[in-house]
Design a protein around this motif. Structure first.
Motif, PDB file in Angstrom:
ATOM      1  N   ALA A   1     -12.162  18.463   5.894  1.00 15.77           N
ATOM      2  CA  ALA A   1     -11.611  19.465   6.812  1.00 15.77           C
ATOM      3  C   ALA A   1     -10.109  19.299   6.970  1.00 15.77           C
ATOM      4  CB  ALA A   1     -12.307  19.363   8.172  1.00 15.77           C
ATOM      5  N   ARG A   2      -9.645  18.054   7.184  1.00  9.06           N
ATOM      6  CA  ARG A   2      -8.204  17.930   7.494  1.00  9.06           C
ATOM      7  C   ARG A   2      -7.339  18.117   6.264  1.00  9.06           C
ATOM      8  NH1 ARG A   2      -5.846  12.050   7.686  1.00  9.06           N
ATOM      9  NH2 ARG A   2      -7.642  10.948   6.871  1.00  9.06           N
ATOM     10  N   GLN A   3      -7.915  17.930   5.071  1.00  8.00           N
ATOM     11  CA  GLN A   3      -7.134  18.195   3.859  1.00  8.00           C
ATOM     12  C   GLN A   3      -7.258  19.651   3.421  1.00  8.00           C
ATOM     13  OE1 GLN A   3      -8.682  14.784   1.294  1.00  8.00           O
ATOM     14  NE2 GLN A   3      -6.489  14.677   0.896  1.00  8.00           N
ATOM     15  N   GLY A   4      -8.008  20.432   4.183  1.00  8.30           N
ATOM     16  CA  GLY A   4      -8.168  21.844   3.851  1.00  8.30           C
ATOM     17  C   GLY A   4      -8.899  22.051   2.529  1.00  8.30           C
ATOM     18  N   ILE A   5      -9.864  21.163   2.243  1.00  8.56           N
ATOM     19  CA  ILE A   5     -10.612  21.279   0.986  1.00  8.56           C
ATOM     20  C   ILE A   5     -11.512  22.518   1.063  1.00  8.56           C
ATOM     21  CG2 ILE A   5     -12.296  20.151  -0.551  1.00  8.56           C
ATOM     22  CD1 ILE A   5      -9.538  18.665  -0.310  1.00  8.56           C
ATOM     23  N   THR A   6     -11.324  23.422   0.122  1.00  7.21           N
ATOM     24  CA  THR A   6     -12.158  24.627   0.097  1.00  7.21           C
ATOM     25  C   THR A   6     -13.329  24.460  -0.861  1.00  7.21           C
ATOM     26  OG1 THR A   6     -10.866  25.536  -1.716  1.00  7.21           O
ATOM     27  CG2 THR A   6     -10.171  26.145   0.532  1.00  7.21           C
ATOM     28  N   ASP A   7     -13.162  23.558  -1.856  1.00 10.65           N
ATOM     29  CA  ASP A   7     -14.171  23.405  -2.907  1.00 10.65           C
ATOM     30  C   ASP A   7     -14.477  21.930  -3.138  1.00 10.65           C
ATOM     31  OD1 ASP A   7     -12.622  26.020  -3.470  1.00 10.65           O
ATOM     32  OD2 ASP A   7     -14.431  26.201  -4.719  1.00 10.65           O
ATOM     33  N   VAL A   8     -15.699  21.532  -2.775  1.00  8.46           N
ATOM     34  CA  VAL A   8     -16.116  20.145  -2.986  1.00  8.46           C
ATOM     35  C   VAL A   8     -16.862  20.098  -4.320  1.00  8.46           C
ATOM     36  CG1 VAL A   8     -17.583  18.283  -2.136  1.00  8.46           C
ATOM     37  CG2 VAL A   8     -16.240  19.651  -0.523  1.00  8.46           C
ATOM     38  N   LEU A   9     -16.160  19.640  -5.348  1.00 12.42           N
ATOM     39  CA  LEU A   9     -16.761  19.550  -6.675  1.00 12.42           C
ATOM     40  C   LEU A   9     -17.009  18.070  -6.945  1.00 12.42           C
ATOM     41  CD1 LEU A   9     -15.371  21.438  -9.819  1.00 12.42           C
ATOM     42  CD2 LEU A   9     -16.612  19.289  -9.950  1.00 12.42           C
ATOM     43  N   ARG A  10     -18.265  17.677  -7.011  1.00 13.12           N
ATOM     44  CA  ARG A  10     -18.611  16.254  -7.153  1.00 13.12           C
ATOM     45  C   ARG A  10     -19.952  16.142  -7.868  1.00 13.12           C
ATOM     46  NH1 ARG A  10     -19.912  15.385  -0.698  1.00 13.12           N
ATOM     47  NH2 ARG A  10     -21.650  16.835  -0.625  1.00 13.12           N
ATOM     48  N   GLY A  11     -20.372  14.896  -8.133  1.00  9.47           N
ATOM     49  CA  GLY A  11     -21.573  14.678  -8.937  1.00  9.47           C
ATOM     50  C   GLY A  11     -22.859  15.130  -8.249  1.00  9.47           C
ATOM     51  N   GLN A  12     -23.819  15.459  -9.076  1.00  7.28           N
ATOM     52  CA  GLN A  12     -25.149  15.881  -8.622  1.00  7.28           C
ATOM     53  C   GLN A  12     -25.820  14.800  -7.758  1.00  7.28           C
ATOM     54  OE1 GLN A  12     -26.205  18.903  -9.610  1.00  7.28           O
ATOM     55  NE2 GLN A  12     -28.202  18.754  -8.597  1.00  7.28           N
TER      56      GLN A  12
END
Ligand code: GLU
Length: 294
Positions: free
Chosen positions: A218-229
């Motif tokens: 939230a505080r980094q303004g991440i719009t897209d969390v792309l990470r491992g399955q």
């Protein structure tokens, strides 16, 4: 649409491996394809296992990979007051309780429960659900520990948490690579009860992965969390915490995992697939990309 912001969030508690290379490269590519930014976050809340040497090695590996990082780089070890603040907000909502059982006591309880063939429920990561004090300690023992402030951890009361939020809770799962980046999402229902009462902070670490990750996204303004399955199921916990704390809901994009020759997920303890040892053995960028299917 606001500018997309992606992040790669490794923990420097071991050397990066091929799976991390895939994650970092997919994030960097997605940021380019969607004209966004790409941040790195150092997830070093575990101050005994994460070391400055491993962090330095991690940045060397990333430099070798050639992923263009945007600033600033955020380090979780410098943010403990923020996690404490979020924890206090959850405490004010009445959804946090002190948990007195140690890891050893939980283990012993489960072994005892299962000795005649019964199966104690596990969370999606395979860890036993918290049995609760009543199952293990006498009322007197509970009282003694409460009086001596002997809480081993603070846990989220998941049932109480779900009762406070608007259900059904969901997340939007988008594609992680290639043309799938642009496809419409599918709606995934949250299954938070499968995790039981997750740990929010421990005696030796004043926050947890789940809590710090939602605060920081939230505080980094991440719009897209792309990470491992491997973190797909954990998204249920993250959505519950976001909802309780009033944080925005990012788009989620979970990518395929690179498996070892034994068919299992790669681990940091396996040196063969560490980027460092592959680099020292002279692997080219092209060969690396081939090995991770890019
Ligand atoms: N720090 C986590 C890991 O190294 C990743 C966290 C995330 O992407 O949400 O596995």
């Amino acid at each position: 649409m606001t500018e997309p912001v992606f992040r790669f969030a490794p923990s420097p508690n071991g050397h990066l491996h091929l799976g991390h290379a895939l994650s970092a490269l997919l994030n960097a590519r997605a940021a380019v394809a969607l004209q966004g930014r790409f941040l790195v976050r150092v997830e070093d809340i575990d101050q005994t296992r994460c070391t400055p040497d491993l962090e330095r090695d991690m940045f060397e590996d990333l430099e070798w990979l050639g992923v263009p990082l945007d600033e600033p780089v955020l380090r979780q070890s410098g943010s403990f007051p923020l996690y404490r603040n979020a924890l206090e907000r959850l405490q004010d909502l009445g959804v946090v309780y002190p948990a007195y059982l140690t890891r050893a006591e939980i283990k012993r309880f489960v072994a005892d429960y299962e000795k005649d063939g019964a199966v104690w429920p596990r969370d999606p990561d395979g860890a036993p659900l918290y049995p609760g004090e009543d199952a293990v300690l006498s009322p007197k023992e509970q009282q003694d520990r409460a009086q001596s402030d002997g809480a081993f951890a603070l846990r989220l009361n998941m049932k109480a948490a779900l009762a406070r939020i608007e259900v059904p809770l969901t997340w939007q799962e988008y594609g992680a690579e290639g043309s799938a980046l642009f496809r419409s999402p599918k709606t995934v229902p949250v299954d938070a009860l499968a995790w039981g009462d997750v740990v929010l902070a421990r005696k030796d670490t004043p926050t947890s992965y789940h809590l710090s990750v939602v605060v920081d996204d939230a505080r980094q303004g991440i719009t897209d969390v792309l990470r491992g399955q491997d973190l797909y199921a954990a998204t249920s916990v993250h959505r519950v915490l976001q909802s309780l704390l009033g944080l925005p809901e990012p788009r989620y994009r979970h990518h395929r995992l690179i498996l070892g020759e034994d068919g299992r997920k790669l681990s940091k303890s396996n040196q063969d697939t560490s980027l460092r040892s592959l680099r020292e053995a002279g692997i080219s960028h092209a060969e690396l990309r081939r090995r991770i299917g890019l």
